[in-house]
Scaffold this motif. Structure first.
Motif, mmCIF file in Angstrom:
data_model
loop_
_atom_site.group_PDB
_atom_site.id
_atom_site.type_symbol
_atom_site.label_atom_id
_atom_site.label_comp_id
_atom_site.label_asym_id
_atom_site.label_seq_id
_atom_site.Cartn_x
_atom_site.Cartn_y
_atom_site.Cartn_z
ATOM 1 N N VAL A 190 10.547 -119.554 9.347
ATOM 2 C CA VAL A 190 9.728 -120.498 8.276
ATOM 3 C C VAL A 190 10.696 -120.945 7.149
ATOM 4 N N ASP A 191 10.132 -121.933 6.529
ATOM 5 C CA ASP A 191 11.153 -122.460 5.425
ATOM 6 C C ASP A 191 10.796 -121.696 4.177
ATOM 7 N N ALA A 192 11.243 -121.892 3.002
ATOM 8 C CA ALA A 192 10.925 -121.071 1.744
ATOM 9 C C ALA A 192 9.723 -121.299 1.403
ATOM 10 N N THR A 193 9.124 -122.614 1.278
ATOM 11 C CA THR A 193 7.711 -122.725 0.997
ATOM 12 C C THR A 193 6.678 -122.060 1.994
ATOM 13 N N GLU A 194 6.813 -122.286 3.150
ATOM 14 C CA GLU A 194 6.049 -121.529 3.994
ATOM 15 C C GLU A 194 5.997 -120.004 3.855
ATOM 16 N N PHE A 195 7.192 -119.515 3.623
ATOM 17 C CA PHE A 195 7.187 -118.034 3.490
ATOM 18 C C PHE A 195 6.377 -117.672 2.170
ATOM 19 N N GLU A 196 6.575 -118.311 1.257
ATOM 20 C CA GLU A 196 5.838 -117.994 -0.060
ATOM 21 C C GLU A 196 4.306 -118.028 0.109
ATOM 22 N N VAL A 197 3.793 -119.154 0.873
ATOM 23 C CA VAL A 197 2.266 -119.067 1.290
ATOM 24 C C VAL A 197 1.845 -118.151 2.254
ATOM 25 N N LEU A 198 2.860 -117.654 3.407
ATOM 26 C CA LEU A 198 2.490 -116.522 4.163
ATOM 27 C C LEU A 198 2.191 -115.369 3.293
ATOM 28 N N LYS A 199 3.271 -115.157 2.479
ATOM 29 C CA LYS A 199 2.964 -113.747 1.503
ATOM 30 C C LYS A 199 2.031 -113.892 0.721
ATOM 31 N N MET A 200 1.572 -114.888 -0.055
ATOM 32 C CA MET A 200 0.453 -115.090 -0.529
ATOM 33 C C MET A 200 -0.939 -114.756 0.081
ATOM 34 N N LYS A 201 -0.913 -115.330 1.362
ATOM 35 C CA LYS A 201 -2.082 -115.225 1.967
ATOM 36 C C LYS A 201 -2.402 -113.477 2.570
ATOM 37 N N ILE A 217 -1.001 -110.799 1.085
ATOM 38 C CA ILE A 217 -1.322 -110.334 -0.244
ATOM 39 C C ILE A 217 -2.762 -110.402 -0.673
ATOM 40 N N ASP A 218 -3.460 -111.448 -0.535
ATOM 41 C CA ASP A 218 -4.724 -111.842 -0.851
ATOM 42 C C ASP A 218 -5.676 -110.679 0.019
ATOM 43 N N ILE A 219 -5.169 -110.654 1.257
ATOM 44 C CA ILE A 219 -6.032 -110.208 2.236
ATOM 45 C C ILE A 219 -6.141 -108.563 2.068
ATOM 46 N N ILE A 220 -4.753 -107.817 1.856
ATOM 47 C CA ILE A 220 -4.766 -106.218 2.055
ATOM 48 C C ILE A 220 -5.423 -105.797 0.550
ATOM 49 N N ASP A 221 -5.680 -104.531 0.801
ATOM 50 C CA ASP A 221 -6.007 -103.613 -0.278
ATOM 51 C C ASP A 221 -4.851 -102.889 -0.803
ATOM 52 N N GLU A 222 -4.078 -103.021 -1.790
ATOM 53 C CA GLU A 222 -2.908 -102.629 -2.059
ATOM 54 C C GLU A 222 -2.970 -101.102 -2.310
ATOM 55 N N GLU A 223 -4.258 -100.548 -2.344
ATOM 56 C CA GLU A 223 -4.430 -99.034 -2.565
ATOM 57 C C GLU A 223 -4.479 -98.178 -1.243
ATOM 58 N N GLN A 233 -7.603 -109.909 9.953
ATOM 59 C CA GLN A 233 -7.223 -111.160 9.372
ATOM 60 C C GLN A 233 -5.865 -111.145 9.138
ATOM 61 N N VAL A 234 -4.959 -110.203 8.874
ATOM 62 C CA VAL A 234 -3.546 -109.984 8.795
ATOM 63 C C VAL A 234 -2.877 -110.296 9.892
ATOM 64 N N SER A 235 -3.473 -110.022 11.309
ATOM 65 C CA SER A 235 -3.080 -110.222 12.299
ATOM 66 C C SER A 235 -2.923 -111.769 12.718
ATOM 67 N N LYS A 236 -4.070 -112.268 12.383
ATOM 68 C CA LYS A 236 -4.668 -113.863 12.521
ATOM 69 C C LYS A 236 -3.660 -114.643 11.598
ATOM 70 N N VAL A 237 -3.419 -114.244 10.478
ATOM 71 C CA VAL A 237 -2.485 -115.250 9.567
ATOM 72 C C VAL A 237 -1.075 -115.142 10.044
ATOM 73 N N CYS A 238 -0.791 -113.813 10.632
ATOM 74 C CA CYS A 238 0.611 -113.746 11.204
ATOM 75 C C CYS A 238 0.943 -114.556 12.274
ATOM 76 N N GLN A 239 -0.130 -114.457 13.239
ATOM 77 C CA GLN A 239 0.016 -115.315 14.384
ATOM 78 C C GLN A 239 0.055 -116.980 14.147
ATOM 79 N N ASN A 240 -0.186 -117.317 13.053
ATOM 80 C CA ASN A 240 -0.257 -118.835 12.812
ATOM 81 C C ASN A 240 1.266 -119.195 12.304
#
Length: 96
Positions: free
Chosen positions: A43-54, A56-62, A22-29
């Protein structure tokens, strides 16, 4: 702006392998893979924030980690490449 996205996802379980895909697929986009777990994204600033949020929602921070390096708009003078797998001009035409 150019953003370098790096990630490390724990893949000892099937859930981790799914997160990795999932992380790889999002990054490829948003950009191009330059190493196994490294993407260059223009990316522009808005795209960067969207990318980060997507992501962060996927990973397990632990178990997983993400790193974002903002190289800015004048990135062409900051990136040096040596070896195989030459980079594409992300802002140029996509005709090969």
């Amino acid at each position: 702006m150019l953003v370098l996205v790096t990630y490390d996802v724990g893949t000892t379980h099937s859930a981790g392998q799914r997160r990795l895909r999932q992380v790889s697929k999002v990054c490829q986009n948003y950009g191009q893979r330059v190493q196994n777990s490294v993407f260059e994204c223009v990316v522009d600033a808005t795209e960067f924030e969207v990318l980060k949020m997507k992501l962060i929602d996927i990973i397990d921070e632990e178990q997983d980690s993400l790193r974002f390096y903002q190289l800015g708009n004048n990135y062409k003078s900051k990136v040096e490449h040596v070896g195989i797998k030459e980079s594409l001009d992300l802002e140029g035409p996509l005709i090969l």
